[in-house]
Motif scaffolding. Structure first.
Motif, PDB file in Angstrom:
ATOM      1  N   HIS A   6       0.802  -1.219   0.000  1.00 34.53           N
ATOM      2  CA  HIS A   6       0.000   0.000   0.000  1.00 34.53           C
ATOM      3  C   HIS A   6       0.835   1.268   0.000  1.00 34.53           C
ATOM      4  CE1 HIS A   6       0.780  -0.806   4.294  1.00 34.53           C
ATOM      5  NE2 HIS A   6       0.914   0.496   4.338  1.00 34.53           N
ATOM      6  N   VAL A   7       2.134   1.162   0.224  1.00 36.37           N
ATOM      7  CA  VAL A   7       2.980   2.349   0.263  1.00 36.37           C
ATOM      8  C   VAL A   7       3.163   2.891  -1.152  1.00 36.37           C
ATOM      9  CG1 VAL A   7       5.288   3.174   0.770  1.00 36.37           C
ATOM     10  CG2 VAL A   7       4.199   1.534   2.285  1.00 36.37           C
ATOM     11  N   LYS A   8       2.971   4.212  -1.292  1.00 34.22           N
ATOM     12  CA  LYS A   8       3.139   4.823  -2.615  1.00 34.22           C
ATOM     13  C   LYS A   8       4.602   5.173  -2.817  1.00 34.22           C
ATOM     14  CE  LYS A   8      -1.330   6.512  -3.910  1.00 34.22           C
ATOM     15  NZ  LYS A   8      -2.077   5.961  -2.756  1.00 34.22           N
ATOM     16  N   VAL A   9       5.175   4.648  -3.855  1.00 30.53           N
ATOM     17  CA  VAL A   9       6.585   4.894  -4.142  1.00 30.53           C
ATOM     18  C   VAL A   9       6.653   5.600  -5.475  1.00 30.53           C
ATOM     19  CG1 VAL A   9       8.820   3.834  -4.401  1.00 30.53           C
ATOM     20  CG2 VAL A   9       7.107   2.709  -3.032  1.00 30.53           C
ATOM     21  N   ARG A  10       7.432   6.699  -5.519  1.00 31.40           N
ATOM     22  CA  ARG A  10       7.574   7.337  -6.828  1.00 31.40           C
ATOM     23  C   ARG A  10       9.000   7.157  -7.327  1.00 31.40           C
ATOM     24  NH1 ARG A  10      10.305  11.948  -5.871  1.00 31.40           N
ATOM     25  NH2 ARG A  10      10.243  12.582  -3.684  1.00 31.40           N
ATOM     26  N   LYS A  11       9.144   7.308  -8.622  1.00 31.09           N
ATOM     27  CA  LYS A  11      10.463   7.166  -9.233  1.00 31.09           C
ATOM     28  C   LYS A  11      11.355   8.307  -8.761  1.00 31.09           C
ATOM     29  CE  LYS A  11      12.226   5.648 -13.546  1.00 31.09           C
ATOM     30  NZ  LYS A  11      12.253   5.858 -14.972  1.00 31.09           N
ATOM     31  N   ASP A  12      12.650   8.063  -8.661  1.00 30.85           N
ATOM     32  CA  ASP A  12      13.640   9.044  -8.210  1.00 30.85           C
ATOM     33  C   ASP A  12      13.495   9.431  -6.741  1.00 30.85           C
ATOM     34  OD1 ASP A  12      14.855   9.064 -10.615  1.00 30.85           O
ATOM     35  OD2 ASP A  12      13.748  10.797 -11.377  1.00 30.85           O
ATOM     36  N   GLU A  13      12.621   8.727  -6.024  1.00 27.78           N
ATOM     37  CA  GLU A  13      12.539   8.986  -4.585  1.00 27.78           C
ATOM     38  C   GLU A  13      13.823   8.515  -3.930  1.00 27.78           C
ATOM     39  OE1 GLU A  13       8.996   7.440  -2.925  1.00 27.78           O
ATOM     40  OE2 GLU A  13       9.533   7.951  -0.863  1.00 27.78           O
ATOM     41  N   LEU A  14      14.308   9.308  -2.951  1.00 27.11           N
ATOM     42  CA  LEU A  14      15.579   8.948  -2.329  1.00 27.11           C
ATOM     43  C   LEU A  14      15.364   7.915  -1.230  1.00 27.11           C
ATOM     44  CD1 LEU A  14      17.222  12.464  -2.117  1.00 27.11           C
ATOM     45  CD2 LEU A  14      17.639  10.673  -3.780  1.00 27.11           C
ATOM     46  N   VAL A  15      16.373   7.116  -0.980  1.00 25.45           N
ATOM     47  CA  VAL A  15      16.311   6.085   0.053  1.00 25.45           C
ATOM     48  C   VAL A  15      17.431   6.346   1.061  1.00 25.45           C
ATOM     49  CG1 VAL A  15      16.461   3.629   0.512  1.00 25.45           C
ATOM     50  CG2 VAL A  15      15.411   4.424  -1.583  1.00 25.45           C
ATOM     51  N   TYR A  16      17.071   6.353   2.355  1.00 23.12           N
ATOM     52  CA  TYR A  16      18.052   6.600   3.403  1.00 23.12           C
ATOM     53  C   TYR A  16      18.142   5.392   4.337  1.00 23.12           C
ATOM     54  CZ  TYR A  16      17.785  11.478   2.045  1.00 23.12           C
ATOM     55  OH  TYR A  16      17.846  12.640   1.342  1.00 23.12           O
ATOM     56  N   THR A  17      19.206   5.344   5.132  1.00 22.43           N
ATOM     57  CA  THR A  17      19.266   4.293   6.150  1.00 22.43           C
ATOM     58  C   THR A  17      18.223   4.592   7.215  1.00 22.43           C
ATOM     59  OG1 THR A  17      20.976   5.536   7.255  1.00 22.43           O
ATOM     60  CG2 THR A  17      21.686   3.741   5.869  1.00 22.43           C
ATOM     61  N   SER A  18      17.671   3.533   7.802  1.00 17.38           N
ATOM     62  CA  SER A  18      16.601   3.742   8.774  1.00 17.38           C
ATOM     63  C   SER A  18      17.137   3.969  10.173  1.00 17.38           C
ATOM     64  CB  SER A  18      15.688   2.521   8.777  1.00 17.38           C
ATOM     65  OG  SER A  18      16.407   1.426   9.256  1.00 17.38           O
ATOM     66  N   GLY A  19      18.399   3.583  10.416  1.00 16.52           N
ATOM     67  CA  GLY A  19      18.948   3.716  11.757  1.00 16.52           C
ATOM     68  C   GLY A  19      18.679   2.507  12.619  1.00 16.52           C
ATOM     69  N   PHE A  20      18.001   1.508  12.074  1.00 21.72           N
ATOM     70  CA  PHE A  20      17.730   0.307  12.868  1.00 21.72           C
ATOM     71  C   PHE A  20      18.939  -0.620  12.892  1.00 21.72           C
ATOM     72  CE2 PHE A  20      13.032   0.684  11.559  1.00 21.72           C
ATOM     73  CZ  PHE A  20      12.904   1.751  12.432  1.00 21.72           C
ATOM     74  N   SER A  21      19.763  -0.576  11.845  1.00 19.13           N
ATOM     75  CA  SER A  21      20.931  -1.461  11.842  1.00 19.13           C
ATOM     76  C   SER A  21      22.142  -0.677  12.318  1.00 19.13           C
ATOM     77  CB  SER A  21      21.128  -2.060  10.459  1.00 19.13           C
ATOM     78  OG  SER A  21      21.146  -1.061   9.496  1.00 19.13           O
ATOM     79  N   LEU A  22      23.318  -1.031  11.852  1.00 18.64           N
ATOM     80  CA  LEU A  22      24.547  -0.473  12.412  1.00 18.64           C
ATOM     81  C   LEU A  22      24.783   0.969  11.995  1.00 18.64           C
ATOM     82  CD1 LEU A  22      26.356  -3.227  10.587  1.00 18.64           C
ATOM     83  CD2 LEU A  22      25.931  -3.414  13.001  1.00 18.64           C
ATOM     84  N   PHE A  23      24.027   1.416  10.983  1.00 22.05           N
ATOM     85  CA  PHE A  23      24.340   2.717  10.424  1.00 22.05           C
ATOM     86  C   PHE A  23      23.507   3.808  11.086  1.00 22.05           C
ATOM     87  CE2 PHE A  23      25.166  -0.438   7.208  1.00 22.05           C
ATOM     88  CZ  PHE A  23      26.471  -0.136   6.893  1.00 22.05           C
ATOM     89  N   PRO A  24      24.065   5.018  11.190  1.00 20.70           N
ATOM     90  CA  PRO A  24      23.271   6.131  11.717  1.00 20.70           C
ATOM     91  C   PRO A  24      22.095   6.387  10.782  1.00 20.70           C
ATOM     92  CG  PRO A  24      25.588   6.734  11.465  1.00 20.70           C
ATOM     93  CD  PRO A  24      25.426   5.397  10.846  1.00 20.70           C
ATOM     94  N   PRO A  25      20.969   6.882  11.289  1.00 17.09           N
ATOM     95  CA  PRO A  25      19.837   7.149  10.406  1.00 17.09           C
ATOM     96  C   PRO A  25      20.134   8.303   9.455  1.00 17.09           C
ATOM     97  CG  PRO A  25      19.385   7.929  12.609  1.00 17.09           C
ATOM     98  CD  PRO A  25      20.670   7.172  12.691  1.00 17.09           C
TER      99      PRO A  25
END
Lengths: 171, 277
Positions: free
Chosen positions: B201-220
């Motif tokens: 159900h999540v609307k995703v558009r083209k060229d949308e940026l993706v970031y780390t969520s901060g749940f794993s080892l990486f800072p959000p």
């Protein structure tokens, strides 16, 4: 005899160096990667003893593995190739032919035999190599494609290399 | 005995092959983490599966005892409950939040070896244990995610690159904040990966940026890449989204190793909810 020995030592050094410094970085995406260093094992004299052939194959594989950070994978593949070579030579050559120190290269053997020799033995090598590298039968068709394409790639490069070691027909 | 020796000698090509191939396979399983893991795993699965079957049968035999035990415990609890239903004042205490200082510490490292053509790619860095690098730390570059530290020696460390079939990183979409796991997937291209487990159900558009969520080892909030193709769904309730990595793996030079100072506390806490099925 000494000449044969020194030729093979030089071949070993040159081919392994080329493999780890040049051909390691060449590839068609992930699908085809060439391994022309096995030309060293293909060009060992026909009359070599089985044990020595296996030892040399193992050492060659371990040397390449050291540079690839995959200890044992290439060694296993080279040992598989050595086995294939023993069978192939026993089936296709006459007894008197494999008792001397002939180098199996175009000029001393026919081109058709040589082409088949290179292709089938690289098939042995690549099958062992890629199956051990992926270590799973998951996505088997992908592994199979990699084996076949790499085989063709390796064969082409080895044939080009063979021009370097080409010797006029000895009559 | 003599016959045995004759057979060994006659088929020496085959027996020597078995000996040498076995030796090489032993080296492979001893020295390559993925192969060892899958070999140990499959044997564990076999043993574990057998134990599970036996336990399932055994548990039937104890059902009577377990039932009486449960009934007794029920009675005891019911007795205790009587006392609490009488009182209704509920007192809640609050605990002041200690402001956290710096959570992430960065170590600059140079790439000394890199590969992008293999099925499982690794990177070697010129910083090791004496520079404070430990196994399991995240590695980023100035324009994206690089991978996870796999092994550490005194002066060097190896990194399991994002271009590795086993690497999974938690990442979130910019607009919807929906998170999924980012992996290289089964393509052969070092520039793209797949973001899995985003609900339909999540609307995703083209060229949308993706970031780390901060749940794993990486800072959000670290850029991972951008969406190039949406909805590669296989007809189930999750989308597979194709991502173009912002990291340029083919000319990686300088990277940062992320040292999460609070990671021990976090994993210790999370290890307590172990019954996840």
């Amino acid at each position: 005899m000494a000449k044969v020995f020194s030729y093979n030592v030089v071949r070993f050094i040159v081919l392994v160096m080329l493999q780890v410094f040049l051909f390691k970085n060449i590839g068609y995406y992930n699908l085809a990667t060439p391994f022309p260093y096995l030309l060293f094992l293909l060009l060992l004299p026909v009359g070599i003893s089985n044990f020595l052939l296996y030892v040399l194959a193992f050492i060659t594989g371990i040397t390449v593995d050291a540079f690839y950070d995959t200890l044992g994978v290439n060694a296993a593949a080279c040992v598989a190739l050595a086995w294939g070579r023993i069978i192939f030579v026993r089936i296709t050559l006459q007894t008197d032919q494999y008792e001397n120190y002939m180098t199996p290269i175009v000029g001393t053997v026919s081109f058709r035999w040589y082409l088949l020799y290179v292709f089938i033995l690289s098939l042995f090598h690549h099958t062992a190599l890629f199956l051990l590298e992926t270590f799973t039968f998951h996505q088997f068709h992908y592994t199979l494609t990699r084996i076949l394409l790499s085989c063709i790639f390796t064969t082409i490069i080895i044939l080009l290399f063979s021009l370097l070691f080409y010797r006029k027909k000895q009559r | 005995m003599k016959n045995l020796w004759l057979i060994l000698n006659k088929y020496n090509a085959f027996f020597l092959f078995v000996v040498f191939f076995g030796l090489a396979c032993y080296l492979v399983i001893q020295n390559n983490s993925f192969q060892r893991a899958s070999a140990v795993n499959s044997s564990n699965q076999l043993v574990g599966g057998t134990y599970e079957k036996i336990n399932a049968w055994k548990s039937y035999l104890h059902l009577r005892d377990v039932n009486t035990h449960l009934a007794e415990e029920n009675a005891a609890l019911r007795e205790q409950l009587q006392r609490f239903t009488a009182t209704d004042s509920i007192v809640q205490g609050t605990v002041s939040d200690t402001a956290r200082g710096v959570q992430y510490h960065y170590v600059v490292a140079k790439v000394t070896n890199n590969s992008i053509h293999q099925k499982n790619n690794y990177i070697t860095l010129d910083k090791g244990r004496i520079h404070g690098i430990e196994k399991g730390m995240g590695v980023i570059s100035s324009n994206g995610i690089v991978g996870i530290v796999l092994n550490v020696s005194e002066h060097f460390s190896t990194v399991q690159s994002l271009l590795h079939s086993e690497t999974r990183i938690s990442a979130a979409l910019e607009d919807s904040r929906a998170f999924g796991s980012l992996m290289w997937g089964d393509n052969y291209d070092s520039r793209t990966g797949v973001l899995k487990d985003i609900p339909n159900h999540v609307k995703v558009r083209k060229d949308e940026l993706v970031y780390t969520s901060g749940f794993s080892l990486f800072p959000p909030g670290i850029l991972v890449g951008k969406v190039v193709e949406t909805g590669l769904s296989g007809g189930d309730s999750f989308l597979d989204i194709k991502i173009e990595f912002s990291t340029q793996f083919h000319n990686l030079q300088q990277v940062y190793v992320v040292d999460d100072l609070l990671v021990d506390e976090k994993t210790e806490l999370e290890s307590q909810n172990d019954d996840n099925g």
